[in-house]
Design a protein around this motif. Structure first.
Motif: not given
Lengths: 524, 325
Positions: A226, A228, A233, A236-237, A239-240, A242, A257, B156-157, B160-161, B168
Motif C-alpha cells: 500500500r 502511504i 499515517a 499509525i497503520a 501500530e493498529n 492495518e 514510537r 487518525l490517532i 484509527s488508533l 488509516v
C-alpha cells in the motif's frame, strides 16, 4: 498421588504449549501480507529504474542470478551455480533447469544476455557492468559473461535490485525498455510473485507465482504493497495492524514510537548493502575549505554524539568512512574525529584563519530536503564555537539543491548518498577524479582529486582476491578519512518495522529489495 | 435569455484567461532551477552525465524556451496535455484516473460544510450573544485556525488508533470483496475522516459568513414587517431571512472551488487519498512539468466553471441580478 497427577497435567500442558509454539514457528502457507510503500514507483522494472521503491515490488516480480542473506555470501537463485575463471575474465552461470517466466516461456541464457545488455544501456549505474564485453550463450542453460578486466563487484550486482532477469520475448520487442508499457502493467518476470494490479498512489498487488522455480516457495498467497506517503499515517497503520510491515522507515520520532508499541518490532538490520550515509560535503576547490586543515578542524568541532543521540535518538550508527559500517570492506579501525575544540582552533590558526573579534571567516551550508535540516542547523552551531560563521541555506526542493551542488556553487552541504552494494557501484563515484562532472548530482561534486586514491580504487575494483582487495580499500579509506573531501556523519536510521504475525521478515543485506519468498504469516 | 448573454461573454473571457494561465505557468516553471532529469536521477540514486543528457533530449528540454512553449500551447489547444515525464503516461489519463476521488472528497466535504455551516450560522445569528453563539464562534475559529494536516493526524490517532473505528489510509480496502453496495460502504467508511478534516476549514468560513449576514438581514425592515404580519418564527428565519442572506455564502462557496486542488493536497497526503492533490504534490516534487501544467490547467478550468456556475446560481436565487453583466 493427586499431587503427582496435577503436576503431570501441568507438565503435559507445558509440553503441548511449547510443542505448538515450535510448530507455529514453522513457515505457514497462505495469507496476504500487507506492507507499506512510501512513494509511488515510477514503474516496476528494476532493469531500467534504480531505487528501492521500484526495488521492493521489482524483486518480487523478477528473479536474479544470485541472492543474499545477512552475511554478504552469494547464494544460488536463478543461477544454480556460478564460476569465475582463473584469470577472472569470464563468469559462467548455470541456470536452474525448467525455470519459467510468468507467461510460461522458459528462461534461457538468451534472456540473461538480453538483460545484461538492457541494463548496460539503460541503468544509471554504468560501473556495475562496465567491464562486461559480451555474454556468450553456449547452451540454453549456460551464460558466460566475458569481461575486459576482473570485476569482483559483479557478484553483488547480480542480485534482484540491480540485475533482474527480464524476458527477451517481451521487453526485446523493439520498444524503448525505459518506457515499455509492460513495466507497469502485465509485467512478465520470473520471481516468486506475479503482478495483479498496480494503481498509482494506491497499491501494488502481487499474487503467488504457482510455477516459481524454487520448490515449495513462496509461502504467501498475496502481497499488497500500500502506498502511504505520510510517515505518521504509516506509523499509525503499523501500530493498529492495518499494515503488517514497512521497510525503509527513517523518521526517528515514529521509530521511537513504534519501538514502544505492543506487538510490533522495529529493527535497523538489513540495510548494509543499500548503505545509505548522511555526510557533510565540502567544496574542496574554493575558499577556506580548500585547505585540508580547515576541513579537519570542522570535523574536530562537530560532536557526533549530539547527532547520533539528540538528532537520531540513538537510531543510527556512526559513519567514520566512505563505506557503510555494515560492509565487510569497511575499515573498522578508522580513528574518526573525537570532538576537540583546541585542536580545531590550532588547525584553523595554522591554516591562516586567525580569530578576529570572535570570528575567523564566513561560509555556508546547503541542504536539499527537510530530514537533514537538523544536521545542517547543528553544524552551524558547532562551528560557531571555533569562530566559523555559517549561513544555512535551505533549497526549495531537490532539483534546486541538485542544480546548486552539481554546478559546484556551494561551500558545504549535507548530503545523503547510497553505497549500492559494492564500493565500485556507489562509493567510487564520490572520490574518483575523473567523475568530476558539472551538472551531475552525486558525481564527485566535491571536486576532490588525489591520484593515489584514483589508483587504489582502480586496483581494488579489479582485484579478485578478497583479502588483497580489502587491503586496497583500507588504504583508500585511510587517505580519504585524513583528507576529508566529505565528513561522514551517520548511517541513515532506516528501520524495518513488522508486527508479530510476520515470520522471516526480509532482513538480509538488501532489505525489501530482495525476494520475499520465505516471508510468511503466522496464524493465530 | 437575460441570464445567458452575460454568461456567453464570460465564457469568452474564461478562454482568454486559460491561455494566460498556461503561458504564465509554463514560464514560471521554466524559471525554477533544476528539472526532471535531476529528479529522475534522484529517484534512481544517481545517474551519469550521458543518462541525464539522454533524459533531457528525450523530453525536448534541450530545446530553446520559446520552442518548448510554442509546442506546448499548440498541443494543449488540440486538447493534448502531453505525457508525464515521471510516469510515462498521458497526463489526461493520470488526471482522469485521480479526478473522481478528489471530486468525491471535495464535494462531500463542501456539502457537509455548507449544511453544518449554514445551520450553525443561523442558530447563532438568532441569539448573537447566547452561549450557543459563542460556542459556534469558538468552534469555527478553531476549525479555521488549526492546520489541516494537524487536525487530520489528531483524528487518525483518535479514531484509527485509540478507538479503531476508521481506516488509516486509502480509499478502499483491497481485501474487501463483494458487490457494488459492499464496496460503496467500504469507500464511505474510508471517506469519513478525510471529509471531517476537510470540512472543518470550510464550515468555519460558512458559519461565520452566514451568521454575519443573517444578523444583518434579521434587523432589516421587511423582517420586521413579516413579524408584524404574524408569520411564524420558522417561516421568517428560513423562508425570508435565510434566502436573502444566502448569496454571500453561495459566492464564497463558488470561490472555494479552487480548493478542489489546494485544500485537498494536505488532506489527501495525510489520508493517502488517491486524488488529484496527491498527484499534484508528487508532480511538483518530481518537477514533472507536463503533469503540473495539466493539473494547473485543470484547476483553472474548474475555478472558471465554478465561477460561471456561481453566477448562474446567484441569478437564480436573486432576481435583482438578472440582466446585469
Amino acid at each position: 498421588m493427586k499431587h503427582f497427577i496435577k503436576s503431570l497435567a501441568v507438565a503435559t500442558a507445558l509440553i503441548s504449549v511449547v510443542g505448538t509454539g515450535s510448530f507455529a514457528s514453522e513457515p505457514q502457507k497462505g495469507g496476504t501480507l500487507i506492507t507499506g510503500l512510501a512513494q509511488t514507483p515510477r514503474h516496476l522494472n528494476p532493469a531500467v529504474q534504480s531505487g528501492v521503491v521500484t526495488g521492493a515490488p521489482g524483486a518480487q516480480l523478477f528473479a536474479a542470478p544470485l541472492r543474499y542473506d545477512e552475511d554478504w555470501t552469494p547464494r544460488p537463485y536463478l543461477a544454480k551455480s556460478w564460476e569465475v575463471s582463473e584469470d577472472g575474465l569470464s563468469v559462467t552461470l548455470k541456470l536452474v533447469e525448467g525455470a519459467k517466466f510468468h507467461d510460461g516461456q522458459p528462461i534461457t541464457s538468451e534472456d540473461v544476455a538480453f538483460s545484461v545488455k538492457t541494463i548496460q544501456e539503460n541503468h544509471p549505474f554504468k560501473s556495475m557492468f562496465a567491464p562486461v564485453q559480451s555474454v556468450e550463450t553456449p547452451d540454453a542453460n549456460t551464460a558466460v559473461l566475458k569481461l575486459s578486466k576482473p570485476h569482483p563487484a559483479l557478484l553483488l550486482a547480480m542480485s534482484s535490485q540491480l540485475m533482474p532477469i527480464i524476458p527477451k520475448h517481451v521487453y526485446g520487442d523493439g520498444q524503448d525498455p525505459k518506457t515499455h508499457p509492460q513495466n507497469s502493467e502485465n509485467v512478465v518476470g520470473s520471481g516468486p510473485f506475479r503482478l495483479v494490479e498496480f494503481k498509482r498512489d494506491e497499491h501494488v498487488i502481487l499474487e503467488r507465482n504457482p510455477d516459481y522455480f524454487m520448490e515449495g516457495l513462496p509461502h504467501l498467497d498475496r502481497i499488497v504493497m500500500r502506498i502511504i506517503k505520510d510517515p505518521s499515517a504509516r506509523a499509525i497503520a503499523l501500530e493498529n495492524g492495518e499494515l503488517h510491515m514497512s521497510t525503509f522507515e527513517n523518521t526517528v520520532r515514529n521509530i521511537e514510537r513504534l519501538k514502544k508499541a505492543d506487538g510490533v518490532t522495529a529493527t535497523p538490520e538489513g540495510y548494509a548493502a543499500i548503505g545509505a550515509l548522511d555526510w557533510l560535503a565540502f567544496n574542496t576547490k574554493a575558499g577556506p575549505l580548500a585547505d585540508k586543515r580547515v576541513r579537519q578542524a570542522i570535523a574536530y568541532a562537530i560532536d557526533k554524539n549530539f547527532i547520533l543521540n539528540a538528532i537520531m535518538l540513538g537510531n543510527a550508527q556512526e559513519a567514520k568512512g566512505p563505506i557503510h559500517p555494515g560492509s565487510p570492506l569497511a575499515d573498522q579501525t578508522l580513528p574518526g574525529y573525537e570532538v576537540d575544540l583546541d585542536k580545531a582552533n590550532a588547525l584553523l590558526d595554522e591554516a591562516g584563519f586567525p580569530m578576529k573579534d570572535g570570528k575567523r571567516f564566513d561560509t555556508s551550508i546547503n541542504f536539499g530536503w527537510p530530514s537533514v535540516k537538523p544536521q545542517a542547523e547543528y553544524v552551524k552551531q558547532a562551528l560557531k564555537q571555533v569562530g566559523i560563521e555559517v549561513e544555512v541555506r535551505a533549497s526549495a526542493d531537490f532539483p534546486t539543491w541538485a542544480k546548486t551542488i552539481s554546478n559546484h556553487e556551494f561551500d558545504m552541504t549535507i548530503d545523503t548518498v547510497f553505497n549500492w552494494g559494492d564500493p565500485v557501484i556507489g562509493v567510487h563515484r564520490t572520490y574518483s577524479s575523473d567523475n568530476i562532472k558539472k551538472g551531475v548530482i552525486w558525481s564527485n561534486t566535491q571536486q576532490y582529486e588525489n591520484s593515489r586514491v584514483d589508483e587504489l580504487m582502480e586496483a581494488a575494483g579489479r582485484e579478485p582476491d578478497s583479502e588483497k582487495r580489502a587491503a586496497l580499500y583500507k588504504e583508500f579509506q585511510q587517505i580519504v578519512a585524513e583528507e576529508l573531501p566529505v565528513y561522514w556523519l551517520n548511517t541513515l536510521p532506516y528501520h524495518t518495522v513488522y508486527n508479530d504475525k510476520v515470520g522471516n521478515p526480509p532482513l538480509g543485506i538488501w532489505a525489501s529489495s530482495s525476494p520475499m519468498d520465505k516471508v510468511y504469516l503466522k496464524s493465530e | 435569455m437575460t441570464i445567458l448573454i452575460p454568461v456567453a461573454q464570460r465564457i469568452l473571457y474564461a478562454i482568454l484567461l486559460l491561455v494566460a494561465v498556461l503561458v504564465l505557468n509554463f514560464t514560471m516553471l521554466h524559471l525554477a532551477p533544476g528539472d526532471i532529469a535531476d529528479t529522475i536521477s534522484q529517484s534512481m540514486g544517481g545517474a551519469d552525465a550521458d543518462t541525464m543528457a539522454q533524459i533531457r533530449s528525450d523530453y525536448g528540454l534541450d530545446q530553446p524556451f520559446l520552442v518548448q512553449l510554442g509546442s506546448y500551447i499548440s498541443r494543449v489547444l488540440t486538447f493534448d496535455l502531453g505525457y508525464s515525464y515521471f510516469y510515462n503516461q498521458p497526463v489526461t489519463t493520470l488526471i482522469f484516473e485521480k479526478l473522481p476521488a478528489t471530486l468525491l472528497l471535495v464535494f462531500t466535504a463542501q456539502i457537509v460544510a455548507l449544511i453544518i455551516g449554514v445551520v450553525l450560522g443561523v442558530i447563532s445569528a438568532k441569539n448573537p450573544n447566547g452561549i450557543t453563539s459563542h460556542f459556534v464562534t469558538l468552534l469555527a475559529l478553531f476549525g479555521y485556525a488549526a492546520p489541516v494536516f494537524w487536525t487530520g493526524i489528531l483524528l487518525l490517532i483518535a479514531f484509527s488508533l485509540k478507538i479503531p473505528l476508521f481506516p488509516v489510509a486509502g480509499m478502499s480496502d483491497v481485501t474487501v470483496e463483494g458487490g457494488w453496495f459492499i464496496r460503496a460502504l467500504d469507500v464511505a467508511h474510508h471517506l469519513v475522516l478525510p471529509v471531517v478534516t476537510l470540512s472543518t476549514i470550510f464550515f468555519a468560513l460558512y458559519s461565520r459568513l452566514c451568521r454575519a449576514s443573517m444578523i444583518e438581514v434579521l434587523g432589516s425592515d421587511y423582517v420586521r414587517t413579516a413579524k408584524a404580519k404574524g408569520l411564524s418564527e420558522f417561516e421568517i428565519t428560513y423562508k425570508h431571512a435565510l434566502k436573502n442572506s444566502l448569496s454571500p455564502v453561495v459566492t464564497l462557496a463558488g470561490l472555494q472551488f479552487s480548493a478542489v486542488v489546494s485544500g485537498a493536497v494536505l488532506v489527501e497526503t495525510v489520508f493517502s487519498w488517491p486524488g488529484l492533490g496527491s498527484l499534484a504534490l508528487q508532480s511538483i516534487i518530481a518537477r514533472d512539468t507536463p503533469t503540473i501544467l495539466g493539473i494547473l490547467f485543470f484547476s483553472a478550468l474548474v475555478v472558471i466553471i465554478g465561477n460561471l456556475l456561481t453566477d448562474f446560481v446567484l441569478r437564480l436565487i436573486d432576481p435583482r441580478l438578472r440582466g446585469r453583466a
